[in-house]
Design an enzyme around this catalytic site. Structure first.
Site, PDB file in Angstrom:
ATOM      1  CG  ASP A  13      -1.785  -1.227   1.307  1.00 55.00           C
ATOM      2  OD1 ASP A  13      -2.186  -1.582   0.308  1.00 55.00           O
ATOM      3  OD2 ASP A  13      -2.115  -1.630   2.299  1.00 55.00           O
ATOM      4  CE  LYS A  16       2.254  -2.268  -4.358  1.00 58.04           C
ATOM      5  NZ  LYS A  16       2.189  -2.068  -2.979  1.00 58.04           N
ATOM      6  N   GLY A  40      -4.520  -4.105  -3.885  1.00 53.73           N
ATOM      7  CA  GLY A  40      -5.655  -3.050  -3.836  1.00 53.73           C
ATOM      8  C   GLY A  40      -4.972  -2.002  -4.417  1.00 53.73           C
ATOM      9  CG  HIS A  41      -2.077  -2.122  -7.073  1.00 57.82           C
ATOM     10  ND1 HIS A  41      -0.900  -2.428  -8.006  1.00 57.82           N
ATOM     11  CD2 HIS A  41      -1.887  -2.472  -5.723  1.00 57.82           C
ATOM     12  CE1 HIS A  41      -0.602  -3.090  -7.256  1.00 57.82           C
ATOM     13  NE2 HIS A  41      -0.749  -3.340  -5.954  1.00 57.82           N
ATOM     14  CD  GLN A 230       0.704  -8.828  -2.728  1.00 58.07           C
ATOM     15  OE1 GLN A 230       1.387  -9.459  -3.365  1.00 58.07           O
ATOM     16  NE2 GLN A 230      -0.353  -8.533  -3.012  1.00 58.07           N
TER      17      GLN A 230
HETATM   18  P1  GDP Z   1      -0.933   0.377  -3.572  1.00 64.98           P
HETATM   19  O1  GDP Z   1      -1.326  -1.094  -3.122  1.00 64.98           O
HETATM   20  O2  GDP Z   1       0.770   0.376  -3.204  1.00 64.98           O
HETATM   21  O3  GDP Z   1      -1.153   0.756  -5.025  1.00 64.98           O
HETATM   22  O4  GDP Z   1      -1.387   1.490  -2.563  1.00 64.98           O
HETATM   23  P2  GDP Z   1      -2.862   1.617  -2.167  1.00 64.98           P
HETATM   24  O5  GDP Z   1      -3.714   2.096  -3.254  1.00 64.98           O
HETATM   25  O6  GDP Z   1      -3.639   0.484  -1.587  1.00 64.98           O
HETATM   26  O7  GDP Z   1      -2.965   2.589  -1.155  1.00 64.98           O
HETATM   27  C1  GDP Z   1      -2.260   4.103  -1.316  1.00 64.98           C
HETATM   28  C2  GDP Z   1      -3.584   4.839  -0.635  1.00 64.98           C
HETATM   29  O8  GDP Z   1      -2.942   6.295  -0.705  1.00 64.98           O
HETATM   30  C3  GDP Z   1      -4.527   5.096  -1.824  1.00 64.98           C
HETATM   31  O9  GDP Z   1      -5.520   5.570  -1.209  1.00 64.98           O
HETATM   32  C4  GDP Z   1      -4.074   6.196  -2.700  1.00 64.98           C
HETATM   33  O10 GDP Z   1      -5.129   6.959  -3.499  1.00 64.98           O
HETATM   34  C5  GDP Z   1      -3.495   7.270  -1.684  1.00 64.98           C
HETATM   35  N1  GDP Z   1      -2.167   8.102  -2.121  1.00 64.98           N
HETATM   36  C6  GDP Z   1      -1.210   7.737  -3.135  1.00 64.98           C
HETATM   37  N2  GDP Z   1      -0.311   8.632  -2.995  1.00 64.98           N
HETATM   38  C7  GDP Z   1      -0.736   9.723  -1.985  1.00 64.98           C
HETATM   39  C8  GDP Z   1      -0.053  10.798  -1.727  1.00 64.98           C
HETATM   40  O11 GDP Z   1       0.982  11.110  -2.180  1.00 64.98           O
HETATM   41  N3  GDP Z   1      -0.796  11.557  -0.860  1.00 64.98           N
HETATM   42  C9  GDP Z   1      -2.057  11.096  -0.331  1.00 64.98           C
HETATM   43  N4  GDP Z   1      -2.399  11.902   0.569  1.00 64.98           N
HETATM   44  N5  GDP Z   1      -2.360  10.154  -0.641  1.00 64.98           N
HETATM   45  C10 GDP Z   1      -1.953   9.307  -1.703  1.00 64.98           C
HETATM   46  P1  IMO Z   2      -0.911  -3.989  -2.300  1.00 67.41           P
HETATM   47  O1  IMO Z   2      -0.516  -4.696  -3.698  1.00 67.41           O
HETATM   48  C1  IMO Z   2      -0.925  -4.482   2.121  1.00 67.41           C
HETATM   49  C2  IMO Z   2      -0.920  -8.556   3.666  1.00 67.41           C
HETATM   50  C3  IMO Z   2      -2.350  -8.960   4.380  1.00 67.41           C
HETATM   51  C4  IMO Z   2      -1.761 -10.087   5.404  1.00 67.41           C
HETATM   52  C5  IMO Z   2      -0.534 -10.760   4.585  1.00 67.41           C
HETATM   53  C6  IMO Z   2      -0.888 -11.962   3.811  1.00 67.41           C
HETATM   54  O2  IMO Z   2      -2.104  -3.422  -2.196  1.00 67.41           O
HETATM   55  O3  IMO Z   2       0.174  -3.126  -1.503  1.00 67.41           O
HETATM   56  P2  IMO Z   2      -2.462 -12.732   1.924  1.00 67.41           P
HETATM   57  O4  IMO Z   2      -3.952 -12.250   1.392  1.00 67.41           O
HETATM   58  O5  IMO Z   2      -1.452 -12.550   0.822  1.00 67.41           O
HETATM   59  O6  IMO Z   2      -2.810 -14.171   2.434  1.00 67.41           O
HETATM   60  O7  IMO Z   2      -2.123 -11.943   3.146  1.00 67.41           O
HETATM   61  O8  IMO Z   2      -0.027  -9.860   3.661  1.00 67.41           O
HETATM   62  N1  IMO Z   2      -1.196  -8.222   2.303  1.00 67.41           N
HETATM   63  C7  IMO Z   2      -1.240  -6.922   1.943  1.00 67.41           C
HETATM   64  N2  IMO Z   2      -1.052  -5.861   2.649  1.00 67.41           N
HETATM   65  N3  IMO Z   2      -1.193  -4.558   0.635  1.00 67.41           N
HETATM   66  C8  IMO Z   2      -1.327  -5.574   0.077  1.00 67.41           C
HETATM   67  O9  IMO Z   2      -1.193  -5.579  -1.528  1.00 67.41           O
HETATM   68  C9  IMO Z   2      -1.263  -6.964   0.525  1.00 67.41           C
HETATM   69  N4  IMO Z   2      -1.426  -8.182   0.207  1.00 67.41           N
HETATM   70  C10 IMO Z   2      -1.418  -8.910   1.044  1.00 67.41           C
HETATM   71  O10 IMO Z   2      -2.825  -8.026   4.959  1.00 67.41           O
HETATM   72  O11 IMO Z   2      -1.219  -9.292   6.495  1.00 67.41           O
HETATM   73 MG    MG Z   3      -2.979  -1.682  -1.883  1.00 68.57          MG
END
Ligand code: GDP
Ligand code: IMO
Ligand code: MG
Length: 437
Positions: A13, A16, A40-41, A230
């Site tokens: 998270d 990416k 979840g991107h 991840q």
């Molecule tokens: P990912 O899994 O690495 O793609 O990241 P996620 O989407 O799960 O989580 C990142 C969260 O931070 C999302 O809600 C994005 O919309 C948000 N986000 C990304 N970059 C920024 C930033 O620079 N500032 C803020 N406030 N939010 C951001």
């Molecule tokens: P993105 O791509 C954050 C965590 C879960 C749990 C562990 C194992 O959005 O960064 P699993 O479902 O793989 O058996 O879970 O890994 N986890 C993540 N945490 N971002 C993710 O993906 C994750 N994918 C798995 O919360 O601790």
């Molecule tokens: Mg994510």
């Protein structure tokens, strides 16, 4: 040509999805190489927000081809729902998405096993997203999995039935009322019905030997970006085992998950937050269980993109960051969510750990297995908002000091700073020629 890699350096998270979407116009192809719908991107642009689980984050750029690589695992139900959401925005995904025939299928009974394994852990739960990730990769490694290529096999139905029967026999060892276990809010029978129906959605896509597609694309001068899921601290080998995911999330995963030779890896962009988060169980040395942690969660909207769970928040962990840089061969750092720290009077940065009265800045085996105390260095915060800033030079001095310190301690340049969730809230240091060609 080489494949550039974009990878998460923390516990996932990091942001990416946002960066891949931002960089996509500079690449011809975006390819996912591991993980599944546990990811979840999030992408935000033109007033809308999209969360992608299986589909690469270049999908909203019609000129960019998106590849679901052999290292990815696919749940047809989640895939079909995702496609329906994307197509509502006018994207014809059959034109810019292809799937590896070697990618494995997540079966409904994999989700069932995931729930049983997790329940059996009692207080020691991984905190899995319960998308069937562990059981599906287990079947892959034990050479019993089903693959996308099997969709073309006339024996598909009997293969499915045999695998389901094997899983149910395994499930019976747990002596639980299986009919009471819900799969993403549905009964097993309901989920299975959706799953069988969703196979036709996958069949509508071109299914290819993506290793040939990608290597031939490189030979023809096309630019490829590999999108990690991840983060490095969730890597099966190097993360905080057993609180990890079931795939190799680091750069090495690109080679196995796409069929790319190590010598064809180009730039490695490591994405990290200006602080740190984790969702699920397991060690998190810099976790803040106080009002500062709560502040970061609220300001940063730190709730899981896949499960909605509140993310645990804490300060940036430099030993962990340096470890991830080493494992991945990071050539450029990308710092996300700098804006979330606006107005924090004092920023802590963990520069080493105290383990059993000894100081260390190594992520050795004991760091994840014993109680460690973070040792902090303090940095002055900044008051002003980062809104409207479009050049590094305009940043508050305190933020520049924080970034420069990180560069000194890691030996890697911070090439991009993100100041908000929107595609436009992205500041490049230097020029865009760094990315793509
Ligand atoms: P990912 O899994 O690495 O793609 O990241 P996620 O989407 O799960 O989580 C990142 C969260 O931070 C999302 O809600 C994005 O919309 C948000 N986000 C990304 N970059 C920024 C930033 O620079 N500032 C803020 N406030 N939010 C951001
Ligand atoms: P993105 O791509 C954050 C965590 C879960 C749990 C562990 C194992 O959005 O960064 P699993 O479902 O793989 O058996 O879970 O890994 N986890 C993540 N945490 N971002 C993710 O993906 C994750 N994918 C798995 O919360 O601790
Ligand atoms: Mg994510």
């Amino acid at each position: 040509m080489n494949v550039d890699v974009l990878i998460g350096l923390q516990w996932g998270d990091e942001g990416k999805g946002k960066v891949v979407d931002f960089l996509s116009p500079h690449y011809d192809i975006v390819a996912r190489f591991q993980g599944g719908p546990n990811a979840g991107h999030t992408l935000e642009f033109d007033g809308s927000k999209h969360v992608l689980h299986t589909v690469p984050s270049g999908i909203f750029h019609p000129a960019t081809m998106n590849v679901i690589g052999n290292g990815v695992i696919i749940d047809p139900v989640i895939f079909a729902r995702e496609i329906a959401r994307i197509e509502k925005h006018g994207i014809n995904t059959r034109k810019n998405l292809i799937i590896s025939r070697r990618a494995h299928l997540i079966l409904p009974s994999h989700l069932l096993l995931d729930a049983l394994f997790e329940n059996a852990r009692g207080d020691n739960k991984i905190g899995s997203t319960l998308k069937g990730i562990g059981p599906t990769y287990t079947d892959k490694v034990s050479r019993q999995g089903m693959r996308i290529g099997d969709l073309d096999d006339r024996e598909f139905d009997s293969l499915y039935s045999a695998n389901k029967a094997r899983h149910l026999a395994w499930a019976s060892l747990y002596h639980q009322d299986i009919s009471a276990i819900m799969l993403q809010g549905l009964s097993f029978a309901e989920y299975e019905q959706q799953w069988l129906g969703a196979l036709s959605v996958i069949r509508a896509y071109e299914r290819v030997d993506s290793e040939y597609y990608l290597n031939e694309s490189l030979d023809n001068g096309r630019r490829i970006l590999a999108e990690g899921a991840q983060g490095s601290m969730l890597d099966l080998d190097f993360g905080s085992y057993p609180f990890v995911t079931s795939s190799n999330t680091i750069t090495a995963g690109v080679c196995a998950g796409l069929g790319i030779a190590p010598r064809r890896i180009g730039k490695v962009m490591g994405v990290f937050k200006a602080y740190c988060t984790r969702v699920g169980g397991g060690p998190f040395p810099t976790e803040l269980k106080d009002e500062t942690g709560e502040f970061l969660r609220k300001r940063g909207n730190e709730y899981g993109s896949t499960t909605g769970r509140p993310r645990r928040c804490g300060w940036l962990d430099l030993p962990a960051l340096r470890y991830a840089i080493m494992l991945n061969g990071v050539t450029h750092l990308l710092m996300m969510k700098a804006d979330v720290l606006n107005g924090v009077p004092e920023i802590n940065l963990c520069t080493s750990y105290k383990v059993n009265d000894q100081y260390t800045d190594h992520m050795d085996y004991s760091v994840f297995s014993e109680r460690v105390q973070p040792v902090y260095e303090q940095f002055r915060g900044w008051k002003q908002s980062l809104e409207g800033i479009d050049r590094f030079e305009q940043f508050p001095e305190a933020l520049k000091t924080y970034i420069t310190f990180l560069e000194e301690k890691t030996g890697v340049e911070v090439a991009l700073i993100s100041t908000g969730p929107n595609r436009n809230q992205t500041i490049i240091r230097g020029d865009m020629s760094l990315f793509g060609r």
